[in-house]
Design an enzyme around this catalytic site. Sequence first.
Site, short mmCIF file in Angstrom:
data_model
loop_
_atom_site.label_atom_id
_atom_site.label_comp_id
_atom_site.label_asym_id
_atom_site.label_seq_id
_atom_site.Cartn_x
_atom_site.Cartn_y
_atom_site.Cartn_z
N GLU A 1 -1.12 -2.34 6.59
CA GLU A 1 -1.07 -1.39 5.50
C GLU A 1 -1.22 -2.10 4.16
OE1 GLU A 1 2.17 1.70 7.49
OE2 GLU A 1 2.84 0.27 5.96
N CYS A 2 -2.22 -1.71 3.37
CA CYS A 2 -2.39 -2.17 2.00
C CYS A 2 -2.36 -3.70 1.91
CB CYS A 2 -1.34 -1.52 1.10
SG CYS A 2 -1.78 -1.53 -0.66
N GLY A 3 -1.29 -4.29 1.38
CA GLY A 3 -1.21 -5.75 1.30
C GLY A 3 -1.34 -6.40 2.66
#
Length: 421
Positions: free
Chosen positions: A320-322
């Site tokens: 997720e994301c990072g």
Amino acid sequence: MKTAVLAGTHSGCGKTTAMLTLLQYLREKKQAVATFKAGPDFLDPLWHQAITGKPSYNLDTRMMGAEACKLQLRQARNADIALIEGVMGLFDGASGVGQAGSSVDLARVLGCPVILVVDAGGMSGSIAPLVSGFCRFAEQRGVSIAGIVANRVGSEHHAGLLKTALNDYDLPPLIAWMARSQERLGERHLGLKRPEEGVVPDFLPFFHADEPLFEQAFSEMAAVAPIPVQSEPRLKGKTVAVARDEACCFIYPANLDWLAAQGAAIRFFSPVAGDSVPEQADAVWLPGGYPELYVQPLSESASWASLRSFIEAGKPVLAECGGAMLLGRELVDAAGNHWPMAGVFPYASVMQPRLAALGYREDGSGARGHEFHFSRREQDEGLQKCFDCASGDSGMRYKNVRASYVHWYFQSSDQITEWFL
């Protein structure tokens, strides 16, 4: 248990400072406090936890739904007080005025009164029409404003003027006020810095409360919480490895609770420290956070060899994301420096000074989450999409890896989250 939503007139009015001050005040009064944050924010709850020593949970009528919010609050029923920090201004949500995702909608669903934070700097009598308008719109949503906390008050005389203006027009009383101070919470591009990067300021010397009025602003929760239906644990006997460190710190506590409730054994590891993926892991979850602040140790991390082996074996990874930024070929920081990452995907994650995306996301399966980032992907053409989002990032897939900018709320769809893992 007494409850209230601490909301603001707008972002920047001092709502988070007021929240931390009230927590310090209640701690001094030996009150057992459960804390919550309206909306999908990760950082404010970390500051709540820095004071209370307990996880702070998100409540979001858009991402979670009304019944899930009631249930989450119900689980804190042994506390003396539940204090819920609002999001943005009282009526700001996913769309419209006071719609799903807003603080006022959450107060309506939970049957909680609102304590309104007003930035009173440069204001005296004008507080009356301002509060009057907020009260009128709140009443239209079936919500009452029970008290006012004034921020940036110049003096005791100034506080008296504000109190009189409210009393003269039969408006909610001034239950507390904050004097102007130089104490500030550090900020960066995604919001506040993490409390581990400094110390929580002592706001109590600047805080003045009318104790009887303050206590009257809270009320018992009126909403009836649903009784959860017990089902067979979906991840019984499985081990989920969770990346958790300075770079991977955006984790909803409810997601960890969900994994445990589904029978999963949770094993943490740190990419910043170079930990290998735990040998017993059946799945890996790479949450978001601040990889751009830890590029050097991440570029040299010994975690990537074991993670690549795990992925090539066809085992599931949710990034997720990072966490998805870690799986790319490289991360380009704000200064333009190129740092190698795990190299599972061919893209580069490039930091930029402006916001790249913000908003709620929903997969075609029904899973819901949120997207908020300042980086963009480059060289990701032709990759297989892993989600079916009507807006925002649909991510990419390689073998059994699903990676995107979306932070998923696991309980929004038990069956689908089980499938991800």
